[in-house]
Design a protein around this motif. Structure first.
Motif, PDB file in Angstrom:
ATOM      1  N   UNK A  44       5.248 -10.366   7.889  1.00 44.09           N
ATOM      2  CA  UNK A  44       5.112  -9.978   6.497  1.00 44.09           C
ATOM      3  C   UNK A  44       5.351  -8.478   6.321  1.00 44.09           C
ATOM      4  N   UNK A  45       5.778  -8.095   5.111  1.00 44.23           N
ATOM      5  CA  UNK A  45       5.986  -6.682   4.804  1.00 44.23           C
ATOM      6  C   UNK A  45       4.697  -6.047   4.313  1.00 44.23           C
ATOM      7  N   UNK A  46       4.468  -4.788   4.730  1.00 44.80           N
ATOM      8  CA  UNK A  46       3.241  -4.070   4.403  1.00 44.80           C
ATOM      9  C   UNK A  46       3.571  -2.676   3.903  1.00 44.80           C
ATOM     10  N   UNK A  47       2.650  -2.109   3.126  1.00 40.59           N
ATOM     11  CA  UNK A  47       2.796  -0.739   2.632  1.00 40.59           C
ATOM     12  C   UNK A  47       1.458  -0.031   2.763  1.00 40.59           C
TER      13      UNK A  47
ATOM     14  N   UNK B 285       4.278  -7.997  19.851  1.00 41.50           N
ATOM     15  CA  UNK B 285       4.197  -9.019  20.896  1.00 41.50           C
ATOM     16  C   UNK B 285       3.649 -10.317  20.314  1.00 41.50           C
ATOM     17  N   UNK B 286       2.501 -10.238  19.665  1.00 41.79           N
ATOM     18  CA  UNK B 286       1.944 -11.421  19.001  1.00 41.79           C
ATOM     19  C   UNK B 286       2.836 -11.815  17.829  1.00 41.79           C
ATOM     20  N   UNK B 287       3.118 -10.866  16.948  1.00 44.57           N
ATOM     21  CA  UNK B 287       4.132 -11.053  15.924  1.00 44.57           C
ATOM     22  C   UNK B 287       3.763 -11.903  14.726  1.00 44.57           C
ATOM     23  N   UNK B 288       2.534 -12.397  14.653  1.00 42.53           N
ATOM     24  CA  UNK B 288       2.185 -13.299  13.554  1.00 42.53           C
ATOM     25  C   UNK B 288       0.863 -12.932  12.879  1.00 42.53           C
ATOM     26  N   UNK B 289       0.364 -11.739  13.138  1.00 47.32           N
ATOM     27  CA  UNK B 289      -0.818 -11.207  12.446  1.00 47.32           C
ATOM     28  C   UNK B 289      -2.057 -12.088  12.596  1.00 47.32           C
ATOM     29  N   UNK B 290      -2.204 -12.706  13.770  1.00 48.93           N
ATOM     30  CA  UNK B 290      -3.348 -13.600  13.931  1.00 48.93           C
ATOM     31  C   UNK B 290      -4.092 -13.434  15.256  1.00 48.93           C
TER      32      UNK B 290
ATOM     33  N   UNK C 130      -7.825  16.889  28.443  1.00 48.41           N
ATOM     34  CA  UNK C 130      -6.821  15.939  27.979  1.00 48.41           C
ATOM     35  C   UNK C 130      -5.915  16.615  26.958  1.00 48.41           C
ATOM     36  N   UNK C 131      -4.609  16.472  27.128  1.00 49.90           N
ATOM     37  CA  UNK C 131      -3.642  16.929  26.133  1.00 49.90           C
ATOM     38  C   UNK C 131      -3.217  15.718  25.302  1.00 49.90           C
ATOM     39  N   UNK C 132      -3.506  15.764  24.010  1.00 50.72           N
ATOM     40  CA  UNK C 132      -3.281  14.634  23.110  1.00 50.72           C
ATOM     41  C   UNK C 132      -2.301  15.033  22.004  1.00 50.72           C
ATOM     42  N   UNK C 133      -1.276  14.212  21.764  1.00 49.27           N
ATOM     43  CA  UNK C 133      -0.296  14.498  20.729  1.00 49.27           C
ATOM     44  C   UNK C 133      -0.968  14.474  19.357  1.00 49.27           C
ATOM     45  N   UNK C 134      -0.584  15.408  18.504  1.00 53.38           N
ATOM     46  CA  UNK C 134      -1.247  15.590  17.213  1.00 53.38           C
ATOM     47  C   UNK C 134      -0.942  14.465  16.222  1.00 53.38           C
ATOM     48  N   UNK C 135       0.139  13.739  16.432  1.00 53.92           N
ATOM     49  CA  UNK C 135       0.544  12.661  15.517  1.00 53.92           C
ATOM     50  C   UNK C 135      -0.032  11.313  15.934  1.00 53.92           C
ATOM     51  N   UNK C 136      -1.052  11.331  16.770  1.00 54.66           N
ATOM     52  CA  UNK C 136      -1.557  10.114  17.390  1.00 54.66           C
ATOM     53  C   UNK C 136      -2.245   9.203  16.374  1.00 54.66           C
ATOM     54  N   UNK C 137      -2.273   7.929  16.716  1.00 59.65           N
ATOM     55  CA  UNK C 137      -3.005   6.882  16.011  1.00 59.65           C
ATOM     56  C   UNK C 137      -4.444   7.336  15.768  1.00 59.65           C
ATOM     57  N   UNK C 138      -4.906   7.270  14.520  1.00 62.49           N
ATOM     58  CA  UNK C 138      -6.192   7.850  14.144  1.00 62.49           C
ATOM     59  C   UNK C 138      -7.368   7.360  14.991  1.00 62.49           C
ATOM     60  N   UNK C 139      -7.494   6.065  15.325  1.00 69.43           N
ATOM     61  CA  UNK C 139      -8.607   5.646  16.188  1.00 69.43           C
ATOM     62  C   UNK C 139      -8.601   6.312  17.563  1.00 69.43           C
TER      63      UNK C 139
ATOM     64  N   UNK D 223       4.730  -6.993  -5.312  1.00 74.38           N
ATOM     65  CA  UNK D 223       4.818  -8.449  -5.224  1.00 74.38           C
ATOM     66  C   UNK D 223       4.889  -8.927  -3.781  1.00 74.38           C
ATOM     67  N   UNK D 224       5.736  -8.280  -2.988  1.00 71.31           N
ATOM     68  CA  UNK D 224       5.944  -8.686  -1.596  1.00 71.31           C
ATOM     69  C   UNK D 224       5.266  -7.748  -0.610  1.00 71.31           C
ATOM     70  N   UNK D 225       5.338  -6.461  -0.853  1.00 70.12           N
ATOM     71  CA  UNK D 225       4.663  -5.500   0.024  1.00 70.12           C
ATOM     72  C   UNK D 225       3.171  -5.543  -0.270  1.00 70.12           C
ATOM     73  N   UNK D 226       2.394  -5.861   0.737  1.00 67.46           N
ATOM     74  CA  UNK D 226       0.951  -5.915   0.591  1.00 67.46           C
ATOM     75  C   UNK D 226       0.307  -4.767   1.350  1.00 67.46           C
ATOM     76  N   UNK D 227      -0.813  -4.263   0.820  1.00 68.26           N
ATOM     77  CA  UNK D 227      -1.549  -3.202   1.500  1.00 68.26           C
ATOM     78  C   UNK D 227      -2.467  -3.806   2.553  1.00 68.26           C
ATOM     79  N   UNK D 228      -2.362  -3.316   3.761  1.00 72.68           N
ATOM     80  CA  UNK D 228      -3.191  -3.826   4.839  1.00 72.68           C
ATOM     81  C   UNK D 228      -2.910  -3.050   6.109  1.00 72.68           C
ATOM     82  N   UNK D 229      -3.930  -2.958   6.954  1.00 73.04           N
ATOM     83  CA  UNK D 229      -3.769  -2.236   8.216  1.00 73.04           C
ATOM     84  C   UNK D 229      -3.011  -3.099   9.229  1.00 73.04           C
ATOM     85  N   UNK D 230      -2.526  -2.446  10.249  1.00 72.25           N
ATOM     86  CA  UNK D 230      -1.690  -3.041  11.291  1.00 72.25           C
ATOM     87  C   UNK D 230      -0.255  -3.191  10.791  1.00 72.25           C
ATOM     88  N   UNK D 231       0.566  -3.834  11.589  1.00 70.79           N
ATOM     89  CA  UNK D 231       1.967  -4.097  11.290  1.00 70.79           C
ATOM     90  C   UNK D 231       2.514  -4.950  12.424  1.00 70.79           C
TER      91      UNK D 231
END
Length: 391
Positions: free
Chosen positions: A343-346, A212-217, A106-115, A331-339
Motif C-alpha cells: 500500500x502507498x503511505x504518506x 522482506x515481509x512486504x505485506x504489512x502484517x 559510538x559514531x552514529x549518523x545524524x539522519x538515523x531512524x528516530x528509534x 484517497x489512496x495515500x494513507x498516513x501510517x508508520x512503517x513502509x
C-alpha cells in the motif's frame, strides 16, 4: 551454472530450501516448538554446545522454519550468518548491545531512524556508552571524530526521512584503519539492491517488517554478519532472549520469494511519481536516491543495483496548517508508520530539527515522505494532484 553464479532473482527463489528442513516441500513447513526431546545425554549436549549451528535444541534457538529464513537472508546479503529479532528496532539495539560495553564510544549518523537515536540517548547513555552524531555526507572527514574508545561506526544509507546516501566504502575503510566495527541499517536496499559486505560493512541490519515481509502484517528484524563476528552476535542475542515465532518466520520467507518482482514494480511506479513531482512548482526538490537532486546520488549509482518505492520531497514556504491540509483527505495515500508493504503511505515530518543535531534542518522546509505501493501510479498522481489543490 553453479548456485554461486545464479542471479539475485534466482537466489530469491532457491535460498533457504534445504531438503534437511523441508523434506522436499516447496515452502519450509511451520515447525512450532518449545521443548525438543532427546534420547541420550550426548545428543542433548551436542545440540546446545558452543558453535552448534541450525540444530534443534530448544524453541528459542530456532526450528527449521527460522533456520531456512536465516540461511536465505545471509545468502542474499552476502554475509556468513543471520540472527532474527522480533522487530527492526530490536535488531538494531541487540546488535549494538552485542558489541558495545561501558566506556565505549559510538559514531552514529545524524539522519538515523528516530528509534535508533532514542536508544542511543536512553539505554546506551545509561549503560555508559557515549554517542557522537555525524553529518551523513561527512565522507573522509569522519576520521576527525574518531576517539581512542570509538568501537562502532553506524551508517544508514539512505537516511531515514531525508534520504542522504552515504559514501559507505570510504567510511568503512577509515573505520577499519582504527579497528572500528561498521554497522549499516540496510533496510532501504532490502537484501537484493546492495551488497553491504562488499562495501566493507561488518554487520548489516534489516527491518524485515518492510520489504522482506512486504505485506504489512509481520514485525521482524535481521542482523547479518561475518564469520569472525557471528559467534559473539549469536551468543549475545540469545542471552538477550531474542527470538521470533515460526509463523512469522514462515510469512517473512514467503514474502521474500516475491521480493524481486515487487521491488521492480515499486521502483517503476516511484520513478513515475517522483518525475511528476519534481515538475510541480510547489516542490523545492526531490529526495529520491536515483535522482540527481538527492544528496549522495553519485554513491547510489555506484553502490546500488536498483531503487524502490520510498522517497521524500521538500516543500518550502508553506505553513504547518497548509501541510496538514495537504496530507489529510488523501484517497489512496494513507498516513501510517512503517513502509514496504503493497500500500502507498504518506508521512509529513514537522519537526526534523528535533531529531537532528550535527546537521540542523531549515525550519521553513518540510519533508514529506512517500511510500509508493503497488497501485496504478496514475491514480497515485491524481491523489497527489488533489492534495496540491488543497495546499
Amino acid at each position: 551454472m553453479t548456485k554461486e553464479k545464479h542471479t539475485k532473482q534466482t537466489k530469491i527463489i532457491t535460498s533457504g530450501r534445504n531438503k534437511d528442513w523441508n523434506k522436499g516441500v516447496v515452502n519450509t513447513p511451520v515447525y512450532r516448538a518449545s521443548t525438543v526431546l532427546f534420547d541420550t545425554l550426548d545428543e542433548m549436549y551436542n545440540a546446545v554446545k558452543n558453535g552448534s549451528e541450525n540444530k534443534l535444541a530448544y524453541g528459542r534457538r530456532g526450528t527449521p522454519t527460522q533456520f531456512a529464513l536465516q540461511e536465505a537472508i545471509a545468502e542474499l546479503e552476502g554475509g556468513h550468518a543471520t540472527a532474527l529479532y522480533p522487530s527492526g528496532a530490536a535488531a538494531i539495539s541487540c546488535a549494538l548491545l552485542s558489541f558495545l560495553s561501558a566506556g565505549d564510544h559510538l559514531l552514529m549518523v545524524d539522519s538515523v531512524y528516530e528509534p535508533t537515536r532514542h536508544f542511543c540517548e536512553t539505554i546506551l547513555k545509561d549503560f555508559g556508552v557515549e554517542t557522537t552524531y555525524y553529518d551523513p555526507m561527512i565522507g573522509s572527514a569522519i576520521g576527525t571524530l574518531i576517539q581512542p574508545n570509538t568501537k562502532i561506526l553506524f551508517l544508514e544509507s539512505p537516511g531515514s526521512l531525508t534520504m542522504e546516501v552515504q559514501d559507505v566504502p570510504t567510511l568503512c575503510k577509515i573505520a577499519h584503519q582504527y579497528n572500528i566495527l561498521t554497522f549499516l541499517d540496510n533496510t532501504w536496499a532490502s537484501p537484493i539492491n546492495c551488497r553491504p559486505f562488499e562495501l566493507g560493512i561488518d554487520v548489516s541490519i534489516q527491518a524485515a517488517t518492510k520489504y522482506i515481509v512486504g505485506h504489512s502484517d509481520v514485525m521482524m528484524g535481521t542482523a547479518t554478519t561475518t564469520e569472525t563476528l557471528w559467534p559473539q552476535l549469536k551468543a549475545r542475542s540469545y542471552a538477550l532472549g531474542q527470538c521470533v515465532s515460526p509463523d512469522d518466520a514462515y510469512l517473512a520467507h514467503r514474502g521474500l520469494r516475491t521480493l524481486a518482482v515487487r521491488m521492480n514494480q515499486h521502483e517503476r511506479s516511484a520513478s513515475e511519481v517522483a518525475t511528476w513531482l519534481q515538475k510541480r512548482p510547489e516542490v523545492d526538490h526531490i529526495r529520491h536516491p536515483a535522482f540527481e537532486s538527492c544528496p549522495g546520488h553519485e554513491f547510489f549509482k555506484r553502490d546500488f543495483s536498483a531503487s524502490n518505492g520510498l522517497f521524500s520531497f521538500v516543500l518550502t514556504g508553506v505553513s504547518k496548517t497548509q501541510l496538514k491540509h495537504f496530507v489529510e483527505g488523501m484517497t489512496l495515500f494513507k498516513m501510517g508508520f512503517s513502509w514496504g508493504g503493497y500500500e502507498s503511505l504518506i508521512i509529513p515530518a514537522f519537526n526534523l530539527s528535533k531529531i537532528r543535531s550535527a546537521t540542523p534542518w531549515p525550519k521553513n522546509s518540510f519533508v514529506v515522505r512517500l511510500h509508493i505501493g503497488l497501485e496504478d501510479p496514475r491514480d497515485l498522481i491524481a491523489d497527489l494532484e488533489a492534495a496540491f489543490s488543497r495546499l
